[in-house]
Scaffold this motif. Structure first.
Motif, PDB file in Angstrom:
ATOM      1  N   LEU A 249     117.005   8.276  78.650  1.00 13.83           N
ATOM      2  CA  LEU A 249     118.071   7.292  79.150  1.00 13.83           C
ATOM      3  C   LEU A 249     117.893   6.453  78.351  1.00 13.83           C
ATOM      4  CD1 LEU A 249     117.331   6.720  82.798  1.00 13.83           C
ATOM      5  CD2 LEU A 249     118.687   8.216  81.695  1.00 13.83           C
ATOM      6  N   LYS A 250     116.760   6.021  77.285  1.00 11.60           N
ATOM      7  CA  LYS A 250     116.253   5.246  76.872  1.00 11.60           C
ATOM      8  C   LYS A 250     117.876   5.341  75.149  1.00 11.60           C
ATOM      9  CE  LYS A 250     113.330   6.205  72.399  1.00 11.60           C
ATOM     10  NZ  LYS A 250     112.161   6.765  71.724  1.00 11.60           N
ATOM     11  N   ASN A 251     118.904   6.422  75.215  1.00 13.79           N
ATOM     12  CA  ASN A 251     119.486   6.660  74.428  1.00 13.79           C
ATOM     13  C   ASN A 251     120.737   6.527  75.157  1.00 13.79           C
ATOM     14  OD1 ASN A 251     118.304   7.125  71.870  1.00 13.79           O
ATOM     15  ND2 ASN A 251     117.251   9.499  72.583  1.00 13.79           N
ATOM     16  N   GLN A 252     120.846   5.707  76.186  1.00 16.16           N
ATOM     17  CA  GLN A 252     121.854   5.885  76.528  1.00 16.16           C
ATOM     18  C   GLN A 252     122.129   4.282  76.946  1.00 16.16           C
ATOM     19  OE1 GLN A 252     122.508   7.580  80.837  1.00 16.16           O
ATOM     20  NE2 GLN A 252     121.655   9.875  79.694  1.00 16.16           N
ATOM     21  N   ASP A 253     124.076   3.795  76.722  1.00 12.64           N
ATOM     22  CA  ASP A 253     123.977   2.720  76.805  1.00 12.64           C
ATOM     23  C   ASP A 253     123.789   1.978  78.289  1.00 12.64           C
ATOM     24  OD1 ASP A 253     123.855   1.645  74.320  1.00 12.64           O
ATOM     25  OD2 ASP A 253     125.766   2.440  74.533  1.00 12.64           O
ATOM     26  N   LEU A 254     122.792   1.535  79.157  1.00 11.06           N
ATOM     27  CA  LEU A 254     122.577   1.083  80.683  1.00 11.06           C
ATOM     28  C   LEU A 254     123.097  -0.026  80.626  1.00 11.06           C
ATOM     29  CD1 LEU A 254     119.069   2.820  81.482  1.00 11.06           C
ATOM     30  CD2 LEU A 254     121.443   4.116  81.798  1.00 11.06           C
ATOM     31  N   GLU A 255     124.191   0.104  81.841  1.00 12.06           N
ATOM     32  CA  GLU A 255     124.404  -1.291  82.712  1.00 12.06           C
ATOM     33  C   GLU A 255     123.930  -1.406  83.728  1.00 12.06           C
ATOM     34  OE1 GLU A 255     128.499  -1.194  82.311  1.00 12.06           O
ATOM     35  OE2 GLU A 255     129.025  -1.071  81.047  1.00 12.06           O
ATOM     36  N   GLU A 256     124.204  -3.062  84.507  1.00 10.01           N
ATOM     37  CA  GLU A 256     123.429  -3.419  85.760  1.00 10.01           C
ATOM     38  C   GLU A 256     123.377  -1.761  86.743  1.00 10.01           C
ATOM     39  OE1 GLU A 256     121.305  -6.311  86.841  1.00 10.01           O
ATOM     40  OE2 GLU A 256     120.889  -5.261  84.725  1.00 10.01           O
TER      41      GLU A 256
ATOM     42  N   LEU B 265     113.627  -5.422  87.118  1.00  6.11           N
ATOM     43  CA  LEU B 265     112.779  -4.101  88.498  1.00  6.11           C
ATOM     44  C   LEU B 265     112.957  -2.834  87.633  1.00  6.11           C
ATOM     45  CD1 LEU B 265     115.323  -6.074  91.127  1.00  6.11           C
ATOM     46  CD2 LEU B 265     112.446  -6.299  90.408  1.00  6.11           C
ATOM     47  N   PHE B 266     113.435  -1.985  86.792  1.00  8.03           N
ATOM     48  CA  PHE B 266     113.889  -1.206  86.143  1.00  8.03           C
ATOM     49  C   PHE B 266     112.395  -0.521  85.216  1.00  8.03           C
ATOM     50  CE2 PHE B 266     115.095   2.583  83.415  1.00  8.03           C
ATOM     51  CZ  PHE B 266     115.712   2.980  84.750  1.00  8.03           C
ATOM     52  N   SER B 267     111.767   0.417  85.967  1.00  9.21           N
ATOM     53  CA  SER B 267     110.324   0.664  84.978  1.00  9.21           C
ATOM     54  C   SER B 267     110.524   1.925  83.898  1.00  9.21           C
ATOM     55  CB  SER B 267     109.237   1.558  85.976  1.00  9.21           C
ATOM     56  OG  SER B 267     108.970   1.667  84.484  1.00  9.21           O
ATOM     57  N   LYS B 268     110.782   1.215  82.521  1.00  8.01           N
ATOM     58  CA  LYS B 268     110.498   2.044  81.396  1.00  8.01           C
ATOM     59  C   LYS B 268     109.646   2.606  80.697  1.00  8.01           C
ATOM     60  CE  LYS B 268     114.706  -0.761  79.780  1.00  8.01           C
ATOM     61  NZ  LYS B 268     115.307  -1.615  78.894  1.00  8.01           N
ATOM     62  N   ARG B 269     108.888   2.621  81.541  1.00 10.04           N
ATOM     63  CA  ARG B 269     107.748   3.903  81.672  1.00 10.04           C
ATOM     64  C   ARG B 269     107.553   5.255  82.521  1.00 10.04           C
ATOM     65  NH1 ARG B 269     102.751  -0.458  81.567  1.00 10.04           N
ATOM     66  NH2 ARG B 269     101.888   0.794  79.548  1.00 10.04           N
ATOM     67  N   SER B 270     108.871   4.881  83.068  1.00 10.06           N
ATOM     68  CA  SER B 270     108.963   5.608  84.213  1.00 10.06           C
ATOM     69  C   SER B 270     108.678   7.032  83.942  1.00 10.06           C
ATOM     70  CB  SER B 270     109.505   6.059  85.343  1.00 10.06           C
ATOM     71  OG  SER B 270     110.634   7.291  86.190  1.00 10.06           O
ATOM     72  N   LYS B 271     108.235   8.023  84.106  1.00 12.08           N
ATOM     73  CA  LYS B 271     108.429   9.797  83.235  1.00 12.08           C
ATOM     74  C   LYS B 271     110.111  10.169  83.409  1.00 12.08           C
ATOM     75  CE  LYS B 271     106.329  14.087  84.044  1.00 12.08           C
ATOM     76  NZ  LYS B 271     105.925  15.686  85.059  1.00 12.08           N
ATOM     77  N   LEU B 272     110.312  10.153  84.603  1.00  7.76           N
ATOM     78  CA  LEU B 272     112.200  10.352  84.974  1.00  7.76           C
ATOM     79  C   LEU B 272     112.540   9.849  83.565  1.00  7.76           C
ATOM     80  CD1 LEU B 272     113.096  10.797  88.264  1.00  7.76           C
ATOM     81  CD2 LEU B 272     112.470  12.279  86.477  1.00  7.76           C
ATOM     82  N   TYR B 273     112.418   8.549  82.897  1.00  9.93           N
ATOM     83  CA  TYR B 273     113.424   7.528  82.241  1.00  9.93           C
ATOM     84  C   TYR B 273     113.159   8.586  81.006  1.00  9.93           C
ATOM     85  CZ  TYR B 273     114.287   3.830  79.004  1.00  9.93           C
ATOM     86  OH  TYR B 273     115.031   2.959  78.229  1.00  9.93           O
ATOM     87  N   LYS B 274     111.702   8.602  80.314  1.00 12.32           N
ATOM     88  CA  LYS B 274     111.281   9.752  79.678  1.00 12.32           C
ATOM     89  C   LYS B 274     112.431  12.006  79.427  1.00 12.32           C
ATOM     90  CE  LYS B 274     107.634   7.883  77.669  1.00 12.32           C
ATOM     91  NZ  LYS B 274     106.979   7.189  79.107  1.00 12.32           N
ATOM     92  N   GLU B 275     112.339  11.751  80.808  1.00 15.90           N
ATOM     93  CA  GLU B 275     112.935  12.972  81.261  1.00 15.90           C
ATOM     94  C   GLU B 275     114.409  13.225  80.628  1.00 15.90           C
ATOM     95  OE1 GLU B 275     111.341  14.612  84.209  1.00 15.90           O
ATOM     96  OE2 GLU B 275     109.157  15.125  83.677  1.00 15.90           O
ATOM     97  N   MET B 276     115.239  12.291  81.135  1.00 14.36           N
ATOM     98  CA  MET B 276     116.753  11.989  80.835  1.00 14.36           C
ATOM     99  C   MET B 276     116.903  11.531  79.833  1.00 14.36           C
ATOM    100  SD  MET B 276     116.834  10.712  85.622  1.00 14.36           S
ATOM    101  CE  MET B 276     118.403  10.797  85.739  1.00 14.36           C
TER     102      MET B 276
END
Length: 83
Positions: free
Chosen positions: A30-37, A17-28
């Motif tokens: 998050l792609k370089n973090q190991d996210l869990e559920e 359900l999570f959008s990896k296209r979100s502007k905040l995803y890039k700004e924060m």
């Protein structure tokens, strides 16, 4: 929160359900973090832009996103699940 939990049950995960296209995803970064559920759920609840849209539920099928394939399946009312 109840609706989010219901969507998670249909999709199989909060990550779906999570959008990896979100502007905040890039700004924060998050792609370089190991996210869990629990992280995906937290971010979706924290800010609406983290929820992939649209989310369409037909009977017990969930359709997430706006790809041509997903929109076509949802418009047919398909019982196939597309994530």
């Amino acid at each position: 929160m109840k609706q989010l939990d219901e969507m998670k049950a249909l999709s199989g995960s909060y990550e779906a359900l999570f959008s990896k296209r979100s502007k905040l995803y890039k700004e924060m970064d998050l792609k370089n973090q190991d996210l869990e559920e629990r992280d995906y759920k937290h971010y979706i609840l924290e800010h609406y832009t983290f929820l992939s849209r649209p989310v369409i539920i037909v009977n017990d099928a969930i359709f997430i996103g706006n790809s041509k394939k997903t929109v076509a399946l949802a418009s047919k009312g398909s019982i196939s699940q597309s994530v």
